[in-house]
Design an enzyme around this catalytic site. Structure first.
Site, mmCIF file in Angstrom:
data_model
loop_
_atom_site.group_PDB
_atom_site.id
_atom_site.type_symbol
_atom_site.label_atom_id
_atom_site.label_comp_id
_atom_site.label_asym_id
_atom_site.label_seq_id
_atom_site.Cartn_x
_atom_site.Cartn_y
_atom_site.Cartn_z
ATOM 1 N N GLU B 76 35.680 39.265 41.394
ATOM 2 C CA GLU B 76 34.370 38.616 41.586
ATOM 3 C C GLU B 76 33.569 39.257 42.705
ATOM 4 O O GLU B 76 32.372 39.500 42.574
ATOM 5 C CB GLU B 76 34.534 37.115 41.877
ATOM 6 C CG GLU B 76 34.912 36.269 40.675
ATOM 7 C CD GLU B 76 36.395 36.291 40.379
ATOM 8 O OE1 GLU B 76 37.149 36.925 41.150
ATOM 9 O OE2 GLU B 76 36.818 35.680 39.382
ATOM 10 N N HIS B 145 39.786 24.598 41.151
ATOM 11 C CA HIS B 145 38.903 25.039 40.065
ATOM 12 C C HIS B 145 37.749 24.081 39.814
ATOM 13 O O HIS B 145 37.075 24.191 38.808
ATOM 14 C CB HIS B 145 39.700 25.197 38.764
ATOM 15 C CG HIS B 145 40.548 26.418 38.723
ATOM 16 N ND1 HIS B 145 41.357 26.812 39.758
ATOM 17 C CD2 HIS B 145 40.716 27.356 37.756
ATOM 18 C CE1 HIS B 145 41.992 27.922 39.427
ATOM 19 N NE2 HIS B 145 41.625 28.277 38.226
#
Lengths: 385, 339
Positions: B76, B145
């Site tokens: 990322e 998450h």
């Protein structure tokens, strides 16, 4: 089943002009011409003087923290000159110890001083000069270099624009090679086949942490080879070696869309920055040994051996350097201070109403920023029920 | 600026019978912009071959090819930084984070670089990139998450942040995000990607900084953004059965925040309930509350009320997660308590 070797690499180390000014003809042939070597020696000398003046400016309170480039001029000179000559218009993505590479590619010299004087206008790069502002966080910028290289390739392949010979070169140190960003940048450059050059100036010290404590690997360059990238080590104090490996990397990038990692082995002769005192943690014998490998000394000896340099030329050059740098300091110090409404400029491409209001009133809606509390009064009492 | 209730300017009607999913609305916004502007490309994990982890980019690889729809490694920070570099040299990247939870490893690039490039380079290099992906509790994804990044990220000057609550706004806000010259953080919700509603076929751009008033009433101002707007509407239906009519404001963008519309509504209702599907401490609800107190304190007949999650990591268990998140029942209770 017999064991087999899954992967094997060999990494070349290139040295052409050694510390005793011995020149390797077989490797050095076809690199820098005599006039180019003279030119780079002159530039290195000017930049060394610039560096010393910058140090003094800091010590006399006329400039903020400054990281000296002293001892590392050849890496910037050889690489910067190769870009200028073989891939002009390429993007240079610097950290802060390669001033000469930037100057060679069109950055006005007062910009760096202005930056360290704490003026962001030092980061304003003139039109047509493809250099990003110097990056102080360690290792975050090679990702931008990969992004620029992606853009070069994309604009050529998708938008059918001419790329000419442009590539992207990013500069960082051995310290940055421990940052994840640098590894992600290398991985992307390799996976996406980008015209990128990673130039790591291994000056052996990340502030006070020696290379032996920074990594378990023998070299820095072998990290790049793990990404399937071509890697080469070069004597970073040797303008010929640095020129040669950068020229080869430009070819690989531009013609084959393959990135290269160059480890320039050099040494930080000065402190990390003016806020540091390296005497506290470095062995003076080590420092002395590297003073003898100073790129300026060996380049001068080489030129003298070839009758390309003389004491008179040296005197004239030093006088020229003094005059030049003095003028540059005047230019940098002569720029008018910014006005306070400049704080708001460039927050967004178009300033939103709220920022314009803050600029015009010099306060936010936080009442504490506005002792007169005009905002409060206007809001609460004008329409009070 | 007043919160709008109906289509203004060139915006097409919100109602009709072209019913598509939220994810299709996002795809339409991206695809049509990409057809018109070849500087735009999409990159992220699984966006090409796999059509996106949540099938948002289905069909885009076939239409635009692998040079413009790019599968990245799991990196990322890497692809966020790559996008910033590309944006600095004339391209317009759309970065898909599979989840905004994963953007935390890219924090330096998206917070310390993207929103500051223009400022630090004296206006030379902006960052016209869109970072988009799922935000908030996706349904038993566990604490790591289930991030709501809005409070953490909206604190940073130089970025814009849009959080749509329905397919119509998703398309119109994403079009605006892609056309915007500054970095835009676009927060979607995994729980809404399958939501269906009318979405006009034509391309339309909803201006940032303009709240949408879903419902009109004078008992209380109910303010939210993103998925909980839908809970507010459920709550408003329930309250209406008791004869309580509320203003329901969907902020749509957090940066810029249409605080004027909130103030205008509070001056009418004299009460405000702010619904935020994230933590109470230093959240967006706290910011709205602070600004309301600064700007219309004297109009309030009751302290501002927040409906947020509990101040704990998002639970994994289904029952605990449900107990943790805002819902219509909690909102109804909060509104009634403020009357």
């Amino acid at each position: 089943m017999p064991k087999r070797i899954a992967y094997k690499i060999e990494i070349e180390s290139i040295s052409i002009l050694d510390e005793h000014a011995n020149f390797d003809e077989s490797l050095g042939a076809g690199t820098l011409r005599d006039d180019e070597a003279v030119f780079l020696y002159e530039q290195m000398t000017i930049v060394r003087h610039y560096d010393e003046i910058a140090f003094k400016l800091q010590r006399s309170g006329r400039m903020g923290t400054y990281p000296q480039n002293k001892g590392q001029e050849a890496a910037a000179a050889g690489a910067g000159f190769a870009i200028k000559k073989h891939a002009p218009g390429s993007w240079l993505v610097p950290c802060y110890r390669e001033n000469l590479a930037l100057f060679l590619n069109g950055l006005p010299m007062e910009k760096i001083l202005l930056h360290w004087m704490g003026d962001e206008r030092g980061n304003q790069i003139p039109d047509g000069v493809n250099i990003l502002p110097i990056s102080i966080p360690i290792g975050t910028h090679p990702l931008h270099a990969s992004g620029l290289a992606w853009s070069l390739k994309y604009r050529e392949r998708v938008m059918k624009e001419a790329r000419d010979n442009s590539v992207v070169i990013s500069f960082f140190g051995d310290g940055a090679s421990s940052e994840g960003d640098v590894h992600e940048a290398m991985n992307f450059a390799s996976a996406l086949k980008l015209p990128a050059i990673f130039l790591c100036q291994n000056n052996r010290w990340a502030i006070s942490v020696p290379i032996s404590k920074q990594m378990g690997s023998e070299t820095v360059v072998q990290k790049a080879c793990a990404y399937g990238m071509h890697g080469v080590q070069a004597d970073g104090n040797d303008i010929f070696a640095m020129y040669k490996v950068t020229r080869d990397a430009i070819e690989r990038a531009s013609n084959d869309m393959k990135p290269t990692f160059i480890e320039a082995v050099t040494y930080r002769l000065g402190d990390h920055t003016t806020a540091d005192d390296a005497r506290r943690y470095r062995d003076p014998k080590e420092v002395e040994a590297w003073f003898n490998k100073d790129p300026l000394i060996r380049t001068r000896k080489y030129l003298e051996k070839k009758n390309l340099w003389s004491a008179d030329k040296q005197t004239a050059l030093e006088a020229k350097a003094k005059e030049m740098v003095s003028q540059i300091v005047k230019n940098a110090e002569g720029i008018a201070k910014p006005t306070s409404d400049d704080i708001f400029d460039y927050t967004f491409a178009t300033l939103p109403d709220e920022i314009i209001r803050q600029r015009d009133t010099m306060h936010t809606h936080s009442l504490g920023q506005n002792p007169s509390q005009e905002t409060l009064n206007a809001h609460t009492h004008a329409g009070a029920r | 600026m007043s919160a709008v209730m109906d289509a203004v300017g060139a915006l097409p009607p919100r109602t009709g019978d072209r019913v598509i999913q939220f994810r299709e609305a996002l795809r339409e916004a991206m695809s049509e912009e990409m057809r018109n502007d070849e500087r735009i490309f999409l990159l992220g994990e699984e966006v090409a071959q796999y059509k996106g982890a949540y099938k948002v980019s289905e069909g885009m690889l076939e239409e635009f090819g692998p040079k413009r729809i790019i599968d990245t490694p799991i990196s990322e920070n890497g692809f966020a930084g790559l996008a910033i570099g590309a944006a600095m040299y004339g391209l317009k990247p759309i970065v898909e984070f599979m989840s905004w939870s994963f953007s935390l490893v890219a924090a330096d690039q998206i917070l310390n670089n993207a929103p500051k490039m223009l400022y630090m380079s004296g206006g030379q290099w902006g960052c016209p990139a869109v970072f988009r992906g799922n935000d908030g509790a996706g349904g038993q994804l566990g604490s790591t998450h289930s991030w709501c990044v809005e409070a953490l990220y909206a604190n940073v000057p130089g970025l814009k942040m849009a959080i749509p609550s329905c397919p119509y706004d998703a398309k119109g806000l994403l079009v605006t995000a892609i056309r915007d010259p500054d970095p835009v953080f676009f927060l979607e919700s995994e729980r809404m990607l399958g939501d269906k509603a009318h979405v006009p076929e034509e391309q339309y751009a909803i201006p940032f900084g303009q709240a949408y008033k879903h419902r009109e009433g004078d008992a209380c101002t109910l303010v939210s953004f993103g998925r909980p707007v839908n809970f507010c509407l459920e709550a408003a239906d329930e309250l209406a059965t008791d004869g309580i009519e509320v203003d329901v404001l969907d902020m749509r963008t957090i940066r810029p925040l249409d605080i004027d519309s909130i103030i205008e509504s509070v001056k009418k209702t004299n009460r405000i309930v702010i619904v935020d599907q994230s933590w109470p401490f230093a959240g967006i609800a706290s910011e709205v509350m602070a600004q309301v107190c600064e700007r219309c304190f004297d109009w309030l007949d009751h302290p501002p009320v927040r409906v947020t999650t509990d101040d704990v990591p998002t639970p994994y268990s289904k029952v605990l997660e449900q107990a943790y998140l805002p819902n219509a029942g909690k909102i109804v209770k909060a509104v009634k308590g403020a009357l």
